[in-house]
Design an enzyme around this catalytic site. Structure first.
Site, PDB file in Angstrom:
ATOM      1  N   ARG A  70       0.859  -1.192   0.000  1.00  0.00           N
ATOM      2  CA  ARG A  70       0.000   0.000   0.000  1.00  0.00           C
ATOM      3  C   ARG A  70       0.894   1.240   0.000  1.00  0.00           C
ATOM      4  O   ARG A  70       1.984   1.249   0.568  1.00  0.00           O
ATOM      5  CB  ARG A  70      -0.901   0.015   1.234  1.00  0.00           C
ATOM      6  CG  ARG A  70      -2.059  -0.958   1.138  1.00  0.00           C
ATOM      7  CD  ARG A  70      -2.965  -0.872   2.328  1.00  0.00           C
ATOM      8  NE  ARG A  70      -2.341  -1.383   3.526  1.00  0.00           N
ATOM      9  CZ  ARG A  70      -1.741  -0.657   4.457  1.00  0.00           C
ATOM     10  NH1 ARG A  70      -1.711   0.666   4.360  1.00  0.00           N
ATOM     11  NH2 ARG A  70      -1.185  -1.216   5.503  1.00  0.00           N
ATOM     12  N   TYR A 198      -1.428  -3.424  -6.876  1.00  0.00           N
ATOM     13  CA  TYR A 198      -1.283  -4.109  -5.577  1.00  0.00           C
ATOM     14  C   TYR A 198      -2.629  -4.159  -4.832  1.00  0.00           C
ATOM     15  O   TYR A 198      -3.377  -3.161  -4.805  1.00  0.00           O
ATOM     16  CB  TYR A 198      -0.228  -3.403  -4.705  1.00  0.00           C
ATOM     17  CG  TYR A 198      -0.235  -3.984  -3.312  1.00  0.00           C
ATOM     18  CD1 TYR A 198       0.325  -5.238  -3.082  1.00  0.00           C
ATOM     19  CD2 TYR A 198      -0.883  -3.339  -2.265  1.00  0.00           C
ATOM     20  CE1 TYR A 198       0.263  -5.815  -1.830  1.00  0.00           C
ATOM     21  CE2 TYR A 198      -0.947  -3.915  -1.005  1.00  0.00           C
ATOM     22  CZ  TYR A 198      -0.382  -5.154  -0.789  1.00  0.00           C
ATOM     23  OH  TYR A 198      -0.470  -5.738   0.439  1.00  0.00           O
ATOM     24  N   GLY A 200      -4.134  -3.850  -1.781  1.00  0.00           N
ATOM     25  CA  GLY A 200      -4.750  -2.793  -0.976  1.00  0.00           C
ATOM     26  C   GLY A 200      -5.005  -1.513  -1.761  1.00  0.00           C
ATOM     27  O   GLY A 200      -5.839  -0.691  -1.374  1.00  0.00           O
ATOM     28  N   HIS A 227     -10.672  -2.188  11.411  1.00  0.00           N
ATOM     29  CA  HIS A 227      -9.595  -3.056  10.925  1.00  0.00           C
ATOM     30  C   HIS A 227      -9.417  -4.188  11.935  1.00  0.00           C
ATOM     31  O   HIS A 227      -8.446  -4.210  12.698  1.00  0.00           O
ATOM     32  CB  HIS A 227      -8.322  -2.203  10.799  1.00  0.00           C
ATOM     33  CG  HIS A 227      -7.197  -2.858  10.064  1.00  0.00           C
ATOM     34  ND1 HIS A 227      -5.877  -2.512  10.271  1.00  0.00           N
ATOM     35  CD2 HIS A 227      -7.179  -3.818   9.106  1.00  0.00           C
ATOM     36  CE1 HIS A 227      -5.106  -3.230   9.465  1.00  0.00           C
ATOM     37  NE2 HIS A 227      -5.868  -4.037   8.765  1.00  0.00           N
ATOM     38  N   CYS A 251       0.477  -7.958  11.757  1.00  0.00           N
ATOM     39  CA  CYS A 251       0.752  -8.211  13.191  1.00  0.00           C
ATOM     40  C   CYS A 251       0.045  -9.484  13.655  1.00  0.00           C
ATOM     41  O   CYS A 251      -0.190  -9.663  14.851  1.00  0.00           O
ATOM     42  CB  CYS A 251       0.285  -7.042  14.042  1.00  0.00           C
ATOM     43  SG  CYS A 251       1.386  -5.630  13.966  1.00  0.00           S
ATOM     44  N   GLY A 252      -0.367 -10.337  12.733  1.00  0.00           N
ATOM     45  CA  GLY A 252      -0.884 -11.639  13.144  1.00  0.00           C
ATOM     46  C   GLY A 252      -2.398 -11.743  13.239  1.00  0.00           C
ATOM     47  O   GLY A 252      -2.896 -12.641  13.923  1.00  0.00           O
TER      48      GLY A 252
HETATM   49  C1  OXD Z   1      -3.150  -4.600   5.227  1.00  0.00           C
HETATM   50  C2  OXD Z   1      -3.848  -5.729   4.574  1.00  0.00           C
HETATM   51  O1  OXD Z   1      -2.191  -4.060   4.659  1.00  0.00           O
HETATM   52  O2  OXD Z   1      -4.776  -6.276   5.185  1.00  0.00           O
HETATM   53  O3  OXD Z   1      -3.582  -4.227   6.331  1.00  0.00           O
HETATM   54  O4  OXD Z   1      -3.516  -6.077   3.421  1.00  0.00           O
HETATM   55 MN    MN Z   2      -5.290  -5.260   7.020  1.00  0.00          MN
END
Ligand code: OXD
Ligand code: MN
Length: 580
Positions: A70, A198, A200, A227, A251-252
């Site tokens: 992004r 890409y 996003g 999110h 972040c998992g």
């Molecule tokens: C992000 C995704 O970048 O979910 O948060 O792709």
């Molecule tokens: Mn995301």
């Protein structure tokens, strides 16, 4: 295929006259259409078929090397008043923004096909779902949208009966970073994106619609677009709690949403509702309910293996599109920490040389339908969504934030969310590993001024006395030698269990200035290689470090000036007083 909705038809006609495509293809969302497009891209070299035996119906796409994440610095919120976008967003006046980006769309689809993608974010029969149309000249976008959303004829029918929809216009343009923009016009429910293929930036249903535009709509209509992953945790007794967790990108979230309970936790089951976005509403009893607007996963590949996320590892073995991974000798996809096989070709298509580049780009992705996930919850399709017991914020912090703590009440929880900070990752271009403020993990995604957003969050306690409890977790705490203190992955269930126990008032907690923390004995560490000292460390709160943190939050809040909600400021003052 055309449409009975004249506003839609005239928009398509206008865009076609401007972008001058060779053909127009209305997407019906069928399997035949998906297969034909895959075949076409496989023939043109846009996709490469992977090992048929071990990875049936799986393909590799290599993006332009300058187009792998992004682009937050090229993403704009275009509101009439700059203050409505807030210091958290790049802003451009709508007239200027349209002019700037429209010039780039002139003739952009010459020699290409223009695809018209009707899509629905959320279960097609859900009153909470919202629809959109994405126009794109990328077949890669079409097949990704097919896996990620409810796309095609049913969505078009819903759009025609509702008469309104979010308009998304996308072209890969020249893939020139100098001619790349992602622009949002919330008042016009419009998105324009050019110059990037890409995910996003190009799959407009995801970040652009389901977060930036939806967060704006949500504020007007009294709900939240977040999110967040949504996960169902079923106890051995058979009751299930649903938890929504907001963590920054990479972040998992996908791993937690698909967690496999370790052997030491017999009888527990995890159900995935969503791994990235949640739309939260209050029902008529004031219960907060969530739907996942998406129908697939666009996940980070590196690090996925049978130990970290077996469900994901298995689900991406068929009908998956890989973007920017490496390849093995026998044409299987390969990525760092796959733990099996060896790369011979890197993500740019060059012979793999560990000294030069990783085999897979750190932000390489899989796109896969949610129905591939063995733990996909049936309730992910429920029009009314699932009741949420807890909201959990978190970030990637080497120090400071304890493993878990609970906010004292809703208002304090909003401060906990507003204070989230995390080390940056490869999901966005820019430096990796620097701590930045990422309130509610929404820094790149909130379509309006954060001060108004926090005010909106705060307003929920006036509408319900039955809101979810709010928590904060940190799986990433390290010791001085840089070793992670908590094993993470499946073991995170132990922390979710404490969260559920708190929601059910089953365990006491001890109060600190920053919130309520577990008594060490209430976090089950049986069978873990963790000493009681390490657990103490994980659960420690150092007031002097927190004072620095709160001062940094205070500085950050100052950039919101008078717009900062008073109730948030009051919580901030209380927290600071508690630390001194
Ligand atoms: C992000 C995704 O970048 O979910 O948060 O792709
Ligand atoms: Mn995301």
């Amino acid at each position: 295929m055309t449409t009975s909705l004249s506003s839609l038809q005239s928009w398509i006609d206008t865009i076609a006259a401007q972008t001058l495509p060779d053909n127009i293809h209305w997407c019906n969302g069928s399997e035949e259409e998906y297969n034909l497009l895959i075949e076409k891209m496989n023939n043109s070299g846009d996709l490469q078929e992977l090992n048929k035996e071990n990875y049936p119906d799986c393909y590799l796409h290599r993006s332009d090397p300058s187009d792998v994440a992004r682009v937050e610095h090229l993403t704009f919120i275009c509101t009439k008043n700059k203050d409505d976008a807030g210091p958290n967003n790049n802003w451009m006046a709508p007239t200027e923004a349209h002019q700037k980006i429209d010039r780039l769309f002139d003739g952009a689809m010459k020699g290409r096909t223009m695809y018209v993608i009707p899509y629905c974010m959320g279960p097609i029969d859900s009153p909470y779902a919202r629809c959109g149309i994405e126009i794109t000249d990328s077949a890669y976008v079409v097949v990704n949208m097919k896996l990620m959303t409810r796309m095609g004829s049913l969505a078009l029918q819903r759009i025609e009966s509702e008469g309104n929809f979010v308009k998304g216009l996308h072209s890969t343009g020249e893939l020139d970073p100098e001619k790349r923009f992602i622009m949002h016009f919330p008042d016009e429910l419009t998105i324009k994106s050019i110059g990037s293929g890409y995910g996003g930036n190009a799959l407009l249903g995801k970040k652009c619609h389901a977060l930036r535009i939806a967060s704006w709509q949500a504020r007007k209509e009294g709900w939240l677009a977040e999110h967040m992953l949504i996960v169902g945790v079923e106890s051995p007794q058979g009751d299930t709690h649903y938890i929504a967790c907001a963590f920054p990108s990479a972040c998992g979230k996908t791993n937690l949403a698909m967690l496999i309970p370790p052997n030491s936790q017999p009888g527990w089951k995890i159900w995935t509702l969503g791994d990235d976005i949640a739309w939260l509403h209050l029902d008529e009893h004031g219960q907060m309910c969530a739907i996942n607007p998406e129908a697939g996963y666009f996940g980070v590949v590196p690090g996925t293996n049978a130990k970290t996320n077996k469900n994901a590892f298995d689900m991406i073995k068929n009908k998956t599109i890989f973007t920017n991974v490496g390849l093995t000798e026998n044409n299987e996809p390969w990525w760092e920490d796959k733990d099996i096989g060896k790369p011979t070709i890197d993500w740019k298509g060059k012979p793999f040389d560990a000294a030069n580049s990783p085999a897979a780009h750190p932000n390489s992705r899989f796109t896969v339908s949610a129905s591939n996930n063995p733990a996909y919850s049936k309730l992910a399709e429920a029009p009314e969504g699932v009741p949420i017991s807890a909201i959990v914020f978190g970030g990637r912090r080497k120090t400071l934030a304890p493993l878990v703590y609970e906010a004292k009440n809703w208002e304090h929880g909003v401060l906990v969310g507003a204070g989230v900070a995390s080390e940056t990752t490869a999901a966005a271009t820019g430096e990796v590993g620097v701590v930045r403020r990422d309130p509610m993990a929404m820094k790149p995604f909130c379509g309006y001024n954060f001060a108004d957003y926090w005010d909106h969050w705060l307003s929920f306690s006036k509408r319900s006395s039955n809101l979810p409890k709010i928590f904060h977790v940190n799986w990433f705490r390290q010791n001085e030698a840089g070793k992670f203190l908590w094993p993470g992955f499946g073991e995170n269930l132990r922390v979710l269990r404490w969260i559920i126990d708190r929601c059910e008032n089953r365990v006491p907690a001890y109060t600190t200035a920053i919130g309520n923390l577990p008594n060490a004995k209430d976090i089950d560490i049986s069978d873990l290689d963790i000493s009681s000292e390490v657990l103490e460390e994980l659960l420690s709160v150092k007031n002097n470090e927190w004072l620095d943190e709160i001062n940094s939050i205070g500085e950050y809040f100052k950039s919101y000036g008078d717009r900062l909600p008073d109730a948030l400021n009051q919580e901030f003052i209380k927290l600071k007083a508690g630390l001194t």
